[in-house]
Design an enzyme around this catalytic site. Structure first.
Site, mmCIF file in Angstrom:
data_model
loop_
_atom_site.group_PDB
_atom_site.id
_atom_site.type_symbol
_atom_site.label_atom_id
_atom_site.label_comp_id
_atom_site.label_asym_id
_atom_site.label_seq_id
_atom_site.Cartn_x
_atom_site.Cartn_y
_atom_site.Cartn_z
ATOM 1 N N ASP A 177 33.762 -135.400 11.779
ATOM 2 C CA ASP A 177 33.823 -136.301 10.656
ATOM 3 C C ASP A 177 32.820 -135.690 9.495
ATOM 4 O O ASP A 177 33.130 -135.609 8.130
ATOM 5 C CB ASP A 177 33.619 -137.500 10.840
ATOM 6 C CG ASP A 177 34.693 -138.153 11.764
ATOM 7 O OD1 ASP A 177 35.834 -137.899 11.735
ATOM 8 O OD2 ASP A 177 34.241 -138.732 12.947
ATOM 9 N N HIS A 204 34.851 -142.781 15.478
ATOM 10 C CA HIS A 204 35.657 -141.593 15.240
ATOM 11 C C HIS A 204 37.160 -141.686 15.130
ATOM 12 O O HIS A 204 37.916 -140.850 15.876
ATOM 13 C CB HIS A 204 35.146 -140.722 16.453
ATOM 14 C CG HIS A 204 35.701 -139.383 16.211
ATOM 15 N ND1 HIS A 204 35.374 -138.360 15.134
ATOM 16 C CD2 HIS A 204 36.464 -138.279 17.138
ATOM 17 C CE1 HIS A 204 36.120 -137.495 15.317
ATOM 18 N NE2 HIS A 204 36.815 -137.149 16.366
#
Length: 339
Positions: A177, A204
């Protein structure tokens, strides 16, 4: 507050150079679980190129795993590479490991959510934790297996039942990310993405991914509509890859890069480097969700300090608020699986 802290997250991969790590030590034992898969193979290749690793154990359930190890072992770097396959060899692959990276599990396909992967991948993480509790309970563990938001609690609960839980040593790797945020912001602003560092907190998956663009280095700003569009792209980047591959898989190469970056951060910390800081999804009371991703100061024994979220913009506060219910549900799913 992150200007000094997050810079050490940046690393340079020297594909044609002699090593990936600046450390002078060469005494670390690393195990990759799921090493023959779409993430595991390129991840193992990247790890092999580090002079900081002495032993690299590659494990998977498929029969050709020793062949993957043999192939990678022909690279002219020092780490000794050994392949292991099948449930009977899992403990041997993990024995005395100092760093364990787990990309094992089935990948996402078009139309699948990370939750759709849960039943298969939850069992994988449980079985690895059971073995690790016996043969490498002090290892620093990085979990890539999706859904990360549920799989990290599974690993922790198994270790707790075995009486071996040290939450400071167990990480959900959310590094991809951060990598994506850097890439997308760099593209949008005409910056070299290697120089962009944007913390990403929460979890996530989907709305639990919260990029803190207000804390980006170098400082950047976007009109609100563009900010919302960029945030949504970071949150849904995994789906972007799944759709682009048209049924051929999910994010594997970028995830391997991100997994290697996090593994090298753990090794640098084990070797005594100071101020090693990465964002990761860990057991945390930062937001009352039991688990939450945030910047962490990492040392020889894992997490030395959770650095929290810092000052959030009003928009980021809304994003965190929206992430909380989803995170709590994900954590509960993981804990329920073990119970």
């Amino acid at each position: 507050m992150y200007s000094r802290a997050l810079r050490p997250c940046l690393i340079t991969f020297q594909v044609h150079g002699r090593h990936f790590s600046s450390t002078k030590q060469n005494n670390r034992r690393v195990t990759v679980i799921g090493a023959a898969g779409g993430i595991g193979q390129p991840l193992s290749l990247l790890l092999k190129q580090s002079d900081a690793i002495t032993n690299l154990n590659l494990y998977d359930i498929v029969k050709h795993t020793p062949g993957v190890a043999c192939d990678i072992s022909h690279m002219n770097f020092p780490a000794k590479v050994t392949g292991f396959t099948g449930p009977d060899q899992l403990k041997d692959a993990l024995r005395d490991a100092e760093v364990v990276i787990i990309p094992a599990g089935v990948p996402r396909k078009p139309g699948m959510t990370r939750d759709d992967l849960f039943n298969t991948n939850a069992s994988v993480v449980r079985d690895v934790a059971l073995a690790a509790a016996e043969v490498c309970p002090k290892a620093l563990v990085g979990i890539i297996t999706n859904p990360v938001n549920s799989c990290v609690p599974i690993y922790c609960e198994v270790m707790k039942k075995a009486g071996k839980l040290d939450p400071n040593r167990i990480f959900g790797i959310s590094t991809l990310d951060l990598v994506r945020a850097s890439a997308f912001i760099g593209q949008a602003k005409g910056l070299n993405p290697k120089t962009v560092n944007c913390p990403v907190v929460g979890g996530h998956s989907g709305v639990t991914i919260v990029p803190l663009i207000s804390q980006c280095q170098p400082a950047v700003s976007f009109p609100q509509p563009e900010l919302e569009k960029l945030t949504k792209r970071i949150q849904e980047a995994g789906t972007e890859v799944v759709q682009a591959k048209a049924g051929a898989g999910s994010a594997t190469l970028s995830m391997a890069f991100a997994g290697a970056r996090f593994a090298f951060a753990l090794i640098r910390a084990l070797n005594g480097e100071s101020n090693v800081i990465e964002c990761a999804y860990v057991m945390s009371d930062v937001q009352g969700t039991k688990y939450f991703a945030s910047p962490l100061l990492i040392g020889r024994n894992g997490i030395e300090k959770n650095l929290g979220l810092g000052k959030l913009s009003d928009y980021e506060q809304q994003l965190v608020k929206a992430a909380i219910p989803e995170l709590k549900a994900n954590v509960a799913t993981g804990e329920k699986f073990v119970k």
